[in-house]
Motif scaffolding. Sequence first.
Motif, PDB file in Angstrom:
ATOM      1  N   GLN A  91       0.826  -1.193   0.000  1.00 31.10           N
ATOM      2  CA  GLN A  91       0.000   0.000   0.000  1.00 31.10           C
ATOM      3  C   GLN A  91       0.869   1.255   0.000  1.00 31.10           C
ATOM      4  OE1 GLN A  91      -2.392   0.482   3.533  1.00 31.10           O
ATOM      5  NE2 GLN A  91      -3.979   1.539   2.384  1.00 31.10           N
ATOM      6  N   LYS A  92       0.515   2.212  -0.834  1.00 35.79           N
ATOM      7  CA  LYS A  92       1.229   3.485  -0.835  1.00 35.79           C
ATOM      8  C   LYS A  92       0.836   4.281   0.401  1.00 35.79           C
ATOM      9  CE  LYS A  92       2.293   4.404  -5.625  1.00 35.79           C
ATOM     10  NZ  LYS A  92       2.191   5.431  -6.669  1.00 35.79           N
ATOM     11  N   THR A  93       1.790   5.061   0.910  1.00 40.22           N
ATOM     12  CA  THR A  93       1.555   5.870   2.098  1.00 40.22           C
ATOM     13  C   THR A  93       1.744   7.352   1.765  1.00 40.22           C
ATOM     14  OG1 THR A  93       3.868   5.785   2.813  1.00 40.22           O
ATOM     15  CG2 THR A  93       2.413   3.991   3.561  1.00 40.22           C
ATOM     16  N   MET A  94       1.546   8.188   2.768  1.00 38.12           N
ATOM     17  CA  MET A  94       1.705   9.632   2.587  1.00 38.12           C
ATOM     18  C   MET A  94       3.070   9.992   2.006  1.00 38.12           C
ATOM     19  SD  MET A  94       0.202  11.239   6.081  1.00 38.12           S
ATOM     20  CE  MET A  94      -1.335  10.707   6.785  1.00 38.12           C
ATOM     21  N   ALA A  95       4.092   9.258   2.420  1.00 38.96           N
ATOM     22  CA  ALA A  95       5.460   9.547   1.962  1.00 38.96           C
ATOM     23  C   ALA A  95       5.629   9.312   0.462  1.00 38.96           C
ATOM     24  CB  ALA A  95       6.462   8.703   2.750  1.00 38.96           C
ATOM     25  N   ASP A  96       4.728   8.552  -0.146  1.00 45.28           N
ATOM     26  CA  ASP A  96       4.814   8.225  -1.567  1.00 45.28           C
ATOM     27  C   ASP A  96       4.152   9.259  -2.477  1.00 45.28           C
ATOM     28  OD1 ASP A  96       6.127   5.732  -1.115  1.00 45.28           O
ATOM     29  OD2 ASP A  96       4.182   4.857  -0.539  1.00 45.28           O
ATOM     30  N   TYR A  97       3.498  10.251  -1.889  1.00 44.94           N
ATOM     31  CA  TYR A  97       2.738  11.210  -2.690  1.00 44.94           C
ATOM     32  C   TYR A  97       3.251  12.634  -2.522  1.00 44.94           C
ATOM     33  CZ  TYR A  97      -0.835   7.633  -3.396  1.00 44.94           C
ATOM     34  OH  TYR A  97      -1.507   6.502  -3.752  1.00 44.94           O
ATOM     35  N   PRO A  98       3.973  13.165  -3.524  1.00 44.86           N
ATOM     36  CA  PRO A  98       4.279  14.597  -3.493  1.00 44.86           C
ATOM     37  C   PRO A  98       2.968  15.380  -3.569  1.00 44.86           C
ATOM     38  CG  PRO A  98       5.567  13.470  -5.181  1.00 44.86           C
ATOM     39  CD  PRO A  98       4.550  12.494  -4.682  1.00 44.86           C
ATOM     40  N   LEU A  99       2.923  16.529  -2.940  1.00 40.96           N
ATOM     41  CA  LEU A  99       1.692  17.321  -2.929  1.00 40.96           C
ATOM     42  C   LEU A  99       1.198  17.617  -4.337  1.00 40.96           C
ATOM     43  CD1 LEU A  99       2.554  19.823  -0.066  1.00 40.96           C
ATOM     44  CD2 LEU A  99       1.014  17.852   0.037  1.00 40.96           C
ATOM     45  N   ASN A 100       2.130  17.921  -5.245  1.00 42.02           N
ATOM     46  CA  ASN A 100       1.711  18.281  -6.605  1.00 42.02           C
ATOM     47  C   ASN A 100       1.197  17.091  -7.415  1.00 42.02           C
ATOM     48  OD1 ASN A 100       4.163  17.058  -7.130  1.00 42.02           O
ATOM     49  ND2 ASN A 100       5.154  18.918  -7.883  1.00 42.02           N
ATOM     50  N   SER A 101       1.277  15.885  -6.868  1.00 46.07           N
ATOM     51  CA  SER A 101       0.694  14.727  -7.551  1.00 46.07           C
ATOM     52  C   SER A 101      -0.764  14.508  -7.145  1.00 46.07           C
ATOM     53  CB  SER A 101       1.506  13.458  -7.267  1.00 46.07           C
ATOM     54  OG  SER A 101       1.311  13.029  -5.928  1.00 46.07           O
ATOM     55  N   ILE A 102      -1.181  15.140  -6.067  1.00 45.87           N
ATOM     56  CA  ILE A 102      -2.542  14.972  -5.552  1.00 45.87           C
ATOM     57  C   ILE A 102      -3.361  16.249  -5.721  1.00 45.87           C
ATOM     58  CG2 ILE A 102      -3.880  14.615  -3.407  1.00 45.87           C
ATOM     59  CD1 ILE A 102      -2.613  12.071  -4.290  1.00 45.87           C
ATOM     60  N   LEU A 103      -2.717  17.391  -5.493  1.00 40.68           N
ATOM     61  CA  LEU A 103      -3.425  18.672  -5.477  1.00 40.68           C
ATOM     62  C   LEU A 103      -2.962  19.571  -6.612  1.00 40.68           C
ATOM     63  CD1 LEU A 103      -3.034  18.878  -1.684  1.00 40.68           C
ATOM     64  CD2 LEU A 103      -5.243  18.790  -2.829  1.00 40.68           C
ATOM     65  N   THR A 104      -3.920  20.152  -7.300  1.00 44.00           N
ATOM     66  CA  THR A 104      -3.646  21.055  -8.409  1.00 44.00           C
ATOM     67  C   THR A 104      -4.627  22.224  -8.328  1.00 44.00           C
ATOM     68  OG1 THR A 104      -5.219  19.965  -9.884  1.00 44.00           O
ATOM     69  CG2 THR A 104      -2.954  19.105  -9.884  1.00 44.00           C
ATOM     70  N   GLU A 105      -4.534  23.149  -9.266  1.00 41.55           N
ATOM     71  CA  GLU A 105      -5.485  24.254  -9.302  1.00 41.55           C
ATOM     72  C   GLU A 105      -6.909  23.762  -9.527  1.00 41.55           C
ATOM     73  OE1 GLU A 105      -4.068  27.054 -12.179  1.00 41.55           O
ATOM     74  OE2 GLU A 105      -2.430  27.726 -10.887  1.00 41.55           O
ATOM     75  N   GLU A 106      -7.061  22.598 -10.150  1.00 42.72           N
ATOM     76  CA  GLU A 106      -8.388  22.033 -10.410  1.00 42.72           C
ATOM     77  C   GLU A 106      -8.872  21.145  -9.265  1.00 42.72           C
ATOM     78  OE1 GLU A 106      -5.808  21.545 -12.828  1.00 42.72           O
ATOM     79  OE2 GLU A 106      -6.401  23.471 -13.657  1.00 42.72           O
ATOM     80  N   SER A 107      -7.969  20.485  -8.583  1.00 39.38           N
ATOM     81  CA  SER A 107      -8.301  19.579  -7.484  1.00 39.38           C
ATOM     82  C   SER A 107      -7.645  20.122  -6.217  1.00 39.38           C
ATOM     83  CB  SER A 107      -7.785  18.173  -7.803  1.00 39.38           C
ATOM     84  OG  SER A 107      -8.030  17.298  -6.737  1.00 39.38           O
ATOM     85  N   THR A 108      -8.415  20.871  -5.429  1.00 38.97           N
ATOM     86  CA  THR A 108      -7.834  21.652  -4.331  1.00 38.97           C
ATOM     87  C   THR A 108      -8.162  21.126  -2.936  1.00 38.97           C
ATOM     88  OG1 THR A 108      -9.752  23.134  -4.278  1.00 38.97           O
ATOM     89  CG2 THR A 108      -7.893  23.764  -5.708  1.00 38.97           C
ATOM     90  N   LYS A 109      -8.952  20.084  -2.809  1.00 47.04           N
ATOM     91  CA  LYS A 109      -9.437  19.676  -1.497  1.00 47.04           C
ATOM     92  C   LYS A 109      -9.021  18.257  -1.120  1.00 47.04           C
ATOM     93  CE  LYS A 109     -13.497  22.616  -1.878  1.00 47.04           C
ATOM     94  NZ  LYS A 109     -14.947  22.683  -1.872  1.00 47.04           N
ATOM     95  N   ILE A 110      -8.647  18.099   0.150  1.00 44.52           N
ATOM     96  CA  ILE A 110      -8.427  16.782   0.742  1.00 44.52           C
ATOM     97  C   ILE A 110      -8.914  16.846   2.192  1.00 44.52           C
ATOM     98  CG2 ILE A 110      -6.528  15.941  -0.709  1.00 44.52           C
ATOM     99  CD1 ILE A 110      -4.557  16.932   1.361  1.00 44.52           C
ATOM    100  N   ILE A 111      -9.181  15.684   2.736  1.00 50.36           N
ATOM    101  CA  ILE A 111      -9.620  15.568   4.127  1.00 50.36           C
ATOM    102  C   ILE A 111      -8.482  14.930   4.907  1.00 50.36           C
ATOM    103  CG2 ILE A 111     -11.288  14.494   5.693  1.00 50.36           C
ATOM    104  CD1 ILE A 111     -13.256  14.497   3.258  1.00 50.36           C
TER     105      ILE A 111
END
Length: 179
Positions: free
Chosen positions: A73-93
Amino acid sequence: MIYKFRVILDAEEDVFRDIAIQEEDTLEDLHNAIVNAFGFDGMEIASFYTCDENWTQEDEIPLFDTGDEPGEQKTMADYPLNSILTEESTKIIYVYDFLNMWTFFVELGAIEEPETGVSYPDLLFSHGIMPLSAPDKNFEAAEGEDMYSDFDDDYDDEDLDMFDNDNFEDLGFDESNWN
């Protein structure tokens, strides 16, 4: 580039922190910035969740690998912020401490050039005092949905037959060994 987030505690009172962090930092780095900004000790399990524009929770991204096989399973350490959040996708919980369920809405508010002499992540603004305990959550199904429908099964009285004494004889259990 620098991502500027507003991290809002899911509570009636206004409690939020504004955090600036580098776009190539990971979700784990953002987790650590949130923990520090809100004064947590960082000793609890946490997860981010992707979501849509209406904050509907989607995929979990945990702090630790909780899969059956290590590395599965991938963890938080595997995801750079710019791979999850962009100008179009701005929200996470973000959820911290699954026993108390501290829940935060994290929204990307701006993408800007880094400021000279600033060390990131950086707490930009702090508003509100953290409550002593996590706000209560009301877990309800959406209107018209039965929240227990996923748990329906063909339960009947035969499901209880596993507790009959006859079923334990084949397992080598000897009651005489008990006091």
